[in-house]
Design a protein around this motif. Structure first.
Motif, PDB file in Angstrom:
ATOM      1  N   VAL A  41       1.056  -1.112   0.053  1.00 61.67           N
ATOM      2  CA  VAL A  41      -0.058   0.100  -0.006  1.00 61.67           C
ATOM      3  C   VAL A  41       0.889   1.344   0.113  1.00 61.67           C
ATOM      4  O   VAL A  41       1.532   1.607   1.000  1.00 61.67           O
TER       5      VAL A  41
ATOM      6  N   THR B 290      -7.082   9.480   0.430  1.00 64.92           N
ATOM      7  CA  THR B 290      -6.144  10.256  -0.569  1.00 64.92           C
ATOM      8  C   THR B 290      -7.196  11.611  -0.791  1.00 64.92           C
ATOM      9  O   THR B 290      -8.216  11.843  -0.263  1.00 64.92           O
TER      10      THR B 290
ATOM     11  N   GLU C  28      -7.120  10.600  -7.265  1.00 68.38           N
ATOM     12  CA  GLU C  28      -5.873   9.795  -6.681  1.00 68.38           C
ATOM     13  C   GLU C  28      -6.416   8.529  -6.029  1.00 68.38           C
ATOM     14  O   GLU C  28      -5.428   7.597  -5.765  1.00 68.38           O
TER      15      GLU C  28
ATOM     16  N   LEU D 139      -4.470   4.955  -6.753  1.00 64.45           N
ATOM     17  CA  LEU D 139      -4.161   4.142  -5.597  1.00 64.45           C
ATOM     18  C   LEU D 139      -4.749   2.646  -5.770  1.00 64.45           C
ATOM     19  O   LEU D 139      -4.090   1.673  -5.602  1.00 64.45           O
TER      20      LEU D 139
ATOM     21  N   LYS E  89      -2.574   1.129  -8.354  1.00 64.67           N
ATOM     22  CA  LYS E  89      -1.253   0.576  -7.735  1.00 64.67           C
ATOM     23  C   LYS E  89      -1.246  -0.634  -6.932  1.00 64.67           C
ATOM     24  O   LYS E  89      -0.665  -1.478  -6.956  1.00 64.67           O
TER      25      LYS E  89
ATOM     26  N   ILE F  83     -11.522   2.055  -1.176  1.00 67.85           N
ATOM     27  CA  ILE F  83     -10.748   3.048  -1.205  1.00 67.85           C
ATOM     28  C   ILE F  83     -11.910   4.385  -0.871  1.00 67.85           C
ATOM     29  O   ILE F  83     -11.765   5.180  -0.211  1.00 67.85           O
TER      30      ILE F  83
END
Lengths: 77, 77, 77, 77, 77, 77
Positions: C6, C13, C18, C22, C25, C69
């Motif tokens: 992470v 974020t 963003e 994330l 990623k 998220i």
């Protein structure tokens, strides 16, 4: 439908470990309800237990069942 | 079922990073419970580790496990 | 496990954009943890980047990560 | 990452219809981020647009994205 | 995007039955948006309607759409 | 659409066992709505009931349906 689908007929368990075991059992009982013939299920075992993608798919189902069980138990917090 | 399915028997972790590691471990432990033979699992490794779709499927399972763990930890807010 | 899973070790974020980055990623880092060999991952790239079903599967994983998220960030409301 | 991933950088929309359009766009933008070459994406179009299973998979991804967007908008109640 | 994606532009329905019908329609409308040619969609029908795995995948998508609709309606409690 | 999609037109059940039975029925009714020809569905039965991956996929769908039903019933707590 007489088949048992939820052992103990409750989603409440004492711990995450037991919640995980319940998730595994509940997934298996749906498969048993769909294919009640134990001999056929036994024949299928090597097919999925030696196939990476089948094992990953089983892990996926258990993850979904566990999400429900974990919520039912307020995450054992 | 004697197999360990949740390391430490808790969903609570100190950080998102550790929650992510737990998600990976929990997914692997379900696969281990379904295919307990370590030699077979080792044989399957190149099958999924060199296959794009298998890797994506593993990422999917981890995402589902992590959703539960993140909720249990109130998103480490 | 020393691998970073992470980035920044937080789910918080500044914006949906963003949060989406994330999610991408985090999905990639699970694949990296499962296949640590960068040369193998590079070889797999054309396999999934030119396959419609692989691209759809990646989009699916990102959608699941993003759900977590987004909740962590109270949907940036 | 300079690519736009969330049009308008917000999950808030005026209606379910617009939420659905956003879900479709967000899914497409992840595919664009993974395969930035527009010519390749165009080549893939007939592959998935004429394949029932690909279309169903796309519908699945949109359903997952929409779940997040719908929650963000409190279901437009 | 002029295509209708949410019939009536609302997730609110009078009953679980109607919620389920909406879930089916919403899934179909995404497929229509991705493959607008009705002749092609008609050609694909036997492909998925006579394939067990395609039918299961459709059921999966409907389950995900319904989860959102059910939440929007507070489960019609 | 005259087809019954939710038996009893309610998500409320007396127990987890009955919730599980409802999840199975709701999944089957979507398949019936998509393939209304009972003879075709009967022909497909051996295809999925003797295929490990199909059985796992069915278990996945039931898990998703059950998550919704369990929430509707506040997990029968």
């Amino acid at each position: 439908m007489a088949t048992e689908l939820v052992p103990g007929n409750t989603l409440i368990t004492a711990s995450p470990q037991e919640g995980r075991e319940l998730a595994l059992k509940m997934a298996r009982l749906v498969i048993k309800a769909t294919q009640p013939d134990g001999a056929v299920r036994e024949q299928l075992r090597p097919e999925y237990a030696q196939d990476a993608d089948s094992l990953i798919s089983i892990a996926h189902v258990v993850a979904v069942e566990f999400a429900t069980i974990a919520t039912a138990n307020d995450y054992w917090r």
